[in-house]
Design a protein around this motif. Structure first.
Motif, PDB file in Angstrom:
ATOM      1  N   ILE A  34       0.860  -1.193   0.000  1.00  0.00           N
ATOM      2  CA  ILE A  34       0.000   0.000   0.000  1.00  0.00           C
ATOM      3  C   ILE A  34       0.888   1.232   0.000  1.00  0.00           C
ATOM      4  O   ILE A  34       1.881   1.299   0.741  1.00  0.00           O
ATOM      5  CB  ILE A  34      -0.912  -0.002   1.243  1.00  0.00           C
ATOM      6  N   GLY A  35       0.535   2.238  -0.817  1.00  0.00           N
ATOM      7  CA  GLY A  35       1.319   3.471  -0.829  1.00  0.00           C
ATOM      8  C   GLY A  35       0.811   4.439  -1.876  1.00  0.00           C
ATOM      9  O   GLY A  35      -0.082   4.116  -2.668  1.00  0.00           O
ATOM     10  N   GLY A  36       1.385   5.635  -1.881  1.00  0.00           N
ATOM     11  CA  GLY A  36       1.078   6.577  -2.946  1.00  0.00           C
ATOM     12  C   GLY A  36       1.709   6.119  -4.253  1.00  0.00           C
ATOM     13  O   GLY A  36       2.606   5.267  -4.266  1.00  0.00           O
ATOM     14  N   LYS A  37       1.263   6.693  -5.368  1.00  0.00           N
ATOM     15  CA  LYS A  37       1.791   6.284  -6.672  1.00  0.00           C
ATOM     16  C   LYS A  37       3.303   6.454  -6.732  1.00  0.00           C
ATOM     17  O   LYS A  37       4.020   5.617  -7.280  1.00  0.00           O
ATOM     18  CB  LYS A  37       1.124   7.099  -7.779  1.00  0.00           C
ATOM     19  N   ARG A  38       3.791   7.560  -6.155  1.00  0.00           N
ATOM     20  CA  ARG A  38       5.231   7.837  -6.188  1.00  0.00           C
ATOM     21  C   ARG A  38       5.999   6.770  -5.412  1.00  0.00           C
ATOM     22  O   ARG A  38       7.065   6.331  -5.837  1.00  0.00           O
ATOM     23  CB  ARG A  38       5.489   9.231  -5.601  1.00  0.00           C
ATOM     24  N   GLU A  49      -0.451  -7.863  -4.512  1.00  0.00           N
ATOM     25  CA  GLU A  49      -1.551  -6.900  -4.645  1.00  0.00           C
ATOM     26  C   GLU A  49      -1.051  -5.504  -4.256  1.00  0.00           C
ATOM     27  O   GLU A  49      -0.385  -5.333  -3.235  1.00  0.00           O
ATOM     28  CB  GLU A  49      -2.714  -7.309  -3.736  1.00  0.00           C
ATOM     29  N   THR A  50      -1.370  -4.510  -5.080  1.00  0.00           N
ATOM     30  CA  THR A  50      -0.994  -3.130  -4.764  1.00  0.00           C
ATOM     31  C   THR A  50      -2.243  -2.277  -4.569  1.00  0.00           C
ATOM     32  O   THR A  50      -3.232  -2.428  -5.291  1.00  0.00           O
ATOM     33  CB  THR A  50      -0.133  -2.503  -5.877  1.00  0.00           C
ATOM     34  N   ILE A  51      -2.177  -1.408  -3.582  1.00  0.00           N
ATOM     35  CA  ILE A  51      -3.283  -0.501  -3.265  1.00  0.00           C
ATOM     36  C   ILE A  51      -2.717   0.920  -3.259  1.00  0.00           C
ATOM     37  O   ILE A  51      -1.766   1.214  -2.527  1.00  0.00           O
ATOM     38  CB  ILE A  51      -3.899  -0.798  -1.882  1.00  0.00           C
ATOM     39  N   VAL A  52      -3.311   1.792  -4.068  1.00  0.00           N
ATOM     40  CA  VAL A  52      -2.888   3.190  -4.104  1.00  0.00           C
ATOM     41  C   VAL A  52      -3.664   3.974  -3.048  1.00  0.00           C
ATOM     42  O   VAL A  52      -4.901   3.879  -2.984  1.00  0.00           O
ATOM     43  CB  VAL A  52      -3.126   3.818  -5.492  1.00  0.00           C
ATOM     44  N   ILE A  53      -2.933   4.722  -2.226  1.00  0.00           N
ATOM     45  CA  ILE A  53      -3.593   5.584  -1.238  1.00  0.00           C
ATOM     46  C   ILE A  53      -4.114   6.804  -1.966  1.00  0.00           C
ATOM     47  O   ILE A  53      -3.336   7.637  -2.459  1.00  0.00           O
ATOM     48  CB  ILE A  53      -2.620   6.000  -0.117  1.00  0.00           C
ATOM     49  N   ALA A  54      -5.414   6.925  -2.073  1.00  0.00           N
ATOM     50  CA  ALA A  54      -6.041   8.063  -2.757  1.00  0.00           C
ATOM     51  C   ALA A  54      -6.437   9.114  -1.735  1.00  0.00           C
ATOM     52  O   ALA A  54      -6.154   8.990  -0.538  1.00  0.00           O
ATOM     53  CB  ALA A  54      -7.261   7.569  -3.547  1.00  0.00           C
ATOM     54  N   ALA A  55      -7.103  10.171  -2.240  1.00  0.00           N
ATOM     55  CA  ALA A  55      -7.535  11.245  -1.339  1.00  0.00           C
ATOM     56  C   ALA A  55      -8.421  10.701  -0.225  1.00  0.00           C
ATOM     57  O   ALA A  55      -8.332  11.111   0.930  1.00  0.00           O
ATOM     58  CB  ALA A  55      -8.277  12.318  -2.133  1.00  0.00           C
ATOM     59  N   ASP A  56      -9.300   9.764  -0.567  1.00  0.00           N
ATOM     60  CA  ASP A  56     -10.104   9.065   0.428  1.00  0.00           C
ATOM     61  C   ASP A  56      -9.344   7.796   0.810  1.00  0.00           C
ATOM     62  O   ASP A  56      -9.292   6.829   0.051  1.00  0.00           O
ATOM     63  CB  ASP A  56     -11.478   8.719  -0.144  1.00  0.00           C
ATOM     64  N   ALA A  57      -8.719   7.818   1.972  1.00  0.00           N
ATOM     65  CA  ALA A  57      -7.830   6.726   2.372  1.00  0.00           C
ATOM     66  C   ALA A  57      -8.569   5.577   3.044  1.00  0.00           C
ATOM     67  O   ALA A  57      -7.929   4.611   3.465  1.00  0.00           O
ATOM     68  CB  ALA A  57      -6.750   7.269   3.309  1.00  0.00           C
ATOM     69  N   ASP A  58      -9.893   5.646   3.142  1.00  0.00           N
ATOM     70  CA  ASP A  58     -10.638   4.635   3.895  1.00  0.00           C
ATOM     71  C   ASP A  58     -10.411   3.224   3.349  1.00  0.00           C
ATOM     72  O   ASP A  58     -10.265   2.269   4.119  1.00  0.00           O
ATOM     73  CB  ASP A  58     -12.139   4.966   3.889  1.00  0.00           C
ATOM     74  N   PHE A  59     -10.388   3.096   2.023  1.00  0.00           N
ATOM     75  CA  PHE A  59     -10.224   1.753   1.443  1.00  0.00           C
ATOM     76  C   PHE A  59      -8.862   1.179   1.807  1.00  0.00           C
ATOM     77  O   PHE A  59      -8.750   0.001   2.156  1.00  0.00           O
ATOM     78  CB  PHE A  59     -10.402   1.802  -0.073  1.00  0.00           C
ATOM     79  N   ALA A  60      -7.816   2.006   1.707  1.00  0.00           N
ATOM     80  CA  ALA A  60      -6.467   1.533   2.028  1.00  0.00           C
ATOM     81  C   ALA A  60      -6.368   1.124   3.495  1.00  0.00           C
ATOM     82  O   ALA A  60      -5.753   0.095   3.829  1.00  0.00           O
ATOM     83  CB  ALA A  60      -5.445   2.615   1.704  1.00  0.00           C
ATOM     84  N   VAL A  61      -6.980   1.897   4.370  1.00  0.00           N
ATOM     85  CA  VAL A  61      -6.973   1.562   5.799  1.00  0.00           C
ATOM     86  C   VAL A  61      -7.717   0.247   6.036  1.00  0.00           C
ATOM     87  O   VAL A  61      -7.239  -0.636   6.764  1.00  0.00           O
ATOM     88  CB  VAL A  61      -7.605   2.701   6.625  1.00  0.00           C
ATOM     89  N   ALA A  62      -8.877   0.105   5.408  1.00  0.00           N
ATOM     90  CA  ALA A  62      -9.670  -1.114   5.582  1.00  0.00           C
ATOM     91  C   ALA A  62      -8.918  -2.340   5.061  1.00  0.00           C
ATOM     92  O   ALA A  62      -8.956  -3.415   5.675  1.00  0.00           O
ATOM     93  CB  ALA A  62     -11.012  -0.964   4.862  1.00  0.00           C
ATOM     94  N   ARG A  63      -8.205  -2.152   3.938  1.00  0.00           N
ATOM     95  CA  ARG A  63      -7.455  -3.303   3.390  1.00  0.00           C
ATOM     96  C   ARG A  63      -6.284  -3.675   4.295  1.00  0.00           C
ATOM     97  O   ARG A  63      -5.976  -4.864   4.469  1.00  0.00           O
ATOM     98  CB  ARG A  63      -6.941  -2.959   1.984  1.00  0.00           C
ATOM     99  N   ALA A  64      -5.633  -2.689   4.884  1.00  0.00           N
ATOM    100  CA  ALA A  64      -4.532  -2.975   5.813  1.00  0.00           C
ATOM    101  C   ALA A  64      -5.054  -3.728   7.031  1.00  0.00           C
ATOM    102  O   ALA A  64      -4.437  -4.708   7.482  1.00  0.00           O
ATOM    103  CB  ALA A  64      -3.858  -1.683   6.233  1.00  0.00           C
ATOM    104  N   ARG A  65      -6.180  -3.293   7.552  1.00  0.00           N
ATOM    105  CA  ARG A  65      -6.753  -3.983   8.711  1.00  0.00           C
ATOM    106  C   ARG A  65      -7.178  -5.407   8.346  1.00  0.00           C
ATOM    107  O   ARG A  65      -6.933  -6.357   9.101  1.00  0.00           O
ATOM    108  CB  ARG A  65      -7.935  -3.198   9.271  1.00  0.00           C
ATOM    109  N   GLN A  66      -7.807  -5.536   7.187  1.00  0.00           N
ATOM    110  CA  GLN A  66      -8.240  -6.872   6.741  1.00  0.00           C
ATOM    111  C   GLN A  66      -7.033  -7.801   6.601  1.00  0.00           C
ATOM    112  O   GLN A  66      -7.071  -8.968   7.019  1.00  0.00           O
ATOM    113  CB  GLN A  66      -8.972  -6.742   5.407  1.00  0.00           C
ATOM    114  N   GLY A  67      -5.952  -7.291   6.025  1.00  0.00           N
ATOM    115  CA  GLY A  67      -4.758  -8.100   5.853  1.00  0.00           C
ATOM    116  C   GLY A  67      -4.153  -8.527   7.179  1.00  0.00           C
ATOM    117  O   GLY A  67      -3.738  -9.684   7.350  1.00  0.00           O
TER     118      GLY A  67
END
Length: 405
Positions: A34-38, A49-67
Motif C-alpha cells: 500500500i502506498g502513494g503512486k510515487r 496486490e498493490t493498493i494506491v492511497i487516494a484522497a479518500d484513504a478509507d479503502f487503504a486503511v480497511a485493506r490494511a486492517r483486513q490483511g
C-alpha cells in the motif's frame, strides 16, 4: 492464527536506496503493498496486490486492517516519518499499536533544518498540506520560527501572501527547501515578499519562516472606548472579563462568538490566545463593518468575521472548544442546541442574558448549568464626591460539556 504486524516504512525523496537491504527485502516479500503512486513506483517488480492511497484513504486503511486480521504480510510505504502528518497516524485510528511495525525515515522538517544548518528545537512545525490556512496562520504568527508543509494549491507563494496579509513583516526572512534528501535538493533563501511573488517551486518542499516580531499573549481588559460600535451595543468591560474567564480559552482552541456585535469578546479572546482560532459570527452588515474596523485597529489576525445568521452560518466552521452567545436574533434555543451538539468534549458555552424569560428558556435546556448575576457599579466623581453608576444587570449562563457527552 499468528498475525504479522503491518510494516509501515517511511521513504524520503532520496528513494529506496536509503533503506537497509533487509527492509527492502521485507517490502518485496509482502503480499499486499500500500502506498502513494510515487512510493509504489520504487518497486516496479512487485508481483503482489498493490493498493494506491487516494484522497479518500478509507479503502487503504480497511485493506490494511483486513490483511492484518487475516495474517497476511502487509507493507505500507509513506513519506518521511509516517506518524507526523502521515498515513500511520490514520492507520493507528483503526489498528492497535501491536498491529503496526513502523520504520520512519528522517522527517521532512528534520531534513529542512539540516539543509539550513538551523537548530529547530524552538520551531513551530505546521502543515498547510490539504488543511485550511486559517488553522495554521495563528500558530505561525506567534512563533519566532516556523516550518510549514505546503501542497500544490497552498504553495509557498500562497502561504507567504497569507502571512503578509495577516500582519507578518514582508521583510521577514524565509527559505524554501525543495526535494529534500534527493540528488536535486535545493534551498532558496529570500524574504517573505519575494516568496509571495515567486510561483515556481518544486512540489516537494518545506517552507521555513523566521518571524522577527512573533505575537505574544496580552491579558484582556481593554476599555470599552477602544472598540468602535453602534448605539453603545457592546459587552461591557467587567462583564467581558467575567465571560472570558468562563470561556477559559486555551492555546490552539476554537471559539465561536455568536452575535458578535462590535467583536469585543472575539477580539479580547484572540489577543489573549494568539494561537487560538476565533470566529466572530454576526448577521448585521453594519456590525460586521464595526468588527472589521476594530480588527484593523487592535491587531487580532486570528479572528475571522463570518457574516450571516447562526446557526446556518456556523455549519462549515470547525467544531468549537468554546461558544459565546451575546445575541441570538430570537433563536436562542436553536443556537444553544447547536452549541451543545457541536462543542467538543469538555467544551464551554457562555451566554449573556438580560431578561428573566431568556434565562428560564436556558434553564429548561440545561438545568445543570451555572448562573451568575453580575451587577456592576462604576465609580463616578460628582464634584468632590464619588458615587456609583449602575450598569444593567447581566446573567452569565455557563454550561460545560462533560467528557462523555
Amino acid at each position: 492464527m499468528k498475525r504479522t504486524p503491518v510494516l509501515v516504512v517511511g521513504i524520503h525523496a532520496g528513494g529506496v536506496q536509503m533503506l537497509p537491504p533487509t527492509l527492502r527485502e521485507r517490502i518485496e516479500a509482502a503480499q499486499v503493498l500500500i502506498g502513494g503512486k510515487r512510493h509504489l513506483a520504487f518497486f516496479p517488480a512487485f508481483t503482489g496486490e498493490t493498493i494506491v492511497i487516494a484522497a479518500d484513504a478509507d479503502f487503504a486503511v480497511a485493506r490494511a486492517r483486513q490483511g492484518w486480521e487475516a495474517g497476511e504480510r502487509v507493507a505500507v510505504l509513506a513519506s518521511g516519518d509516517p506518524l507526523w502528518y502521515g498515513f500511520a497516524a490514520t492507520l493507528r485510528k483503526a489498528l492497535p499499536p501491536e498491529a503496526l511495525e513502523i520504520h520512519p525515515a528522517p522527517a521532512s522538517f528534520q531534513l529542512a533544518f539540516a539543509a539550513l544548518a538551523e537548530p529547530w528545537h524552538d520551531a513551530a512545525l505546521l502543515s498547510a498540506h490539504g488543511r485550511p490556512l486559517a488553522a495554521m496562520l495563528p500558530q505561525a504568527l506567534a512563533a519566532p520560527k516556523a516550518a510549514i508543509l505546503t501542497d500544490p494549491v497552498q504553495t509557498p507563494a500562497v502561504v507567504a501572501r497569507a502571512l503578509i496579509a495577516a500582519g507578518m513583516s514582508a521583510d521577514a526572512p524565509c527559505a524554501v527547501c525543495e526535494n529534500l534528501g534527493a540528488d536535486n535538493q535545493r534551498v532558496l533563501r529570500m524574504t517573505l515578499a519575494e516568496a509571495a511573488q515567486q510561483e515556481e517551486f518544486a512540489a516537494l518542499n518545506v517552507f521555513v519562516v523566521w518571524n522577527p516580531r512573533p505575537r505574544r499573549p496580552r491579558p484582556p481588559g481593554l476599555p470599552d472606548e477602544a472598540f468602535i460600535t453602534l448605539a453603545g451595543q457592546i459587552t461591557k468591560r467587567e462583564i467581558r472579563l467575567l465571560s472570558l474567564a468562563e470561556l477559559a480559552l486555551s492555546a490552539d482552541e476554537v471559539l465561536w462568538d455568536i452575535g458578535a456585535g462590535s467583536g469585543a469578546i472575539a477580539i479580547e479572546a484572540a489577543i489573549s490566545q494568539p494561537t487560538a482560532c476565533v470566529y466572530a459570527v454576526e448577521r448585521r452588515p453594519e456590525f460586521c463593518a464595526c468588527i472589521r474596523q476594530n480588527l484593523a485597529r487592535l491587531d487580532a489576525p486570528n479572528v475571522q468575521v463570518v457574516e450571516g445568521s447562526a446557526p446556518e452560518a456556523c455549519r462549515d466552521l470547525p467544531d468549537p472548544d468554546a461558544v459565546f452567545i451575546g445575541g441570538s436574533g430570537g433563536r436562542l434555543a436553536e443556537l444553544v442546541g447547536m452549541a451543545q451538539e457541536r462543542l467538543r468534549r469538555g467544551g464551554r458555552l457562555v451566554v449573556n442574558l438580560v431578561t428573566l424569560d431568556s434565562l428560564e428558556t436556558l434553564r429548561r435546556l440545561a438545568p445543570e448549568a451555572q448562573v451568575v448575576l453580575a451587577q456592576i457599579g462604576r465609580g463616578k466623581t460628582i464634584q468632590s464626591s464619588l458615587r456609583l453608576e449602575a450598569l444593567n444587570p447581566v446573567f452569565i449562563f455557563t454550561w460545560r460539556k462533560a467528557n462523555g457527552q
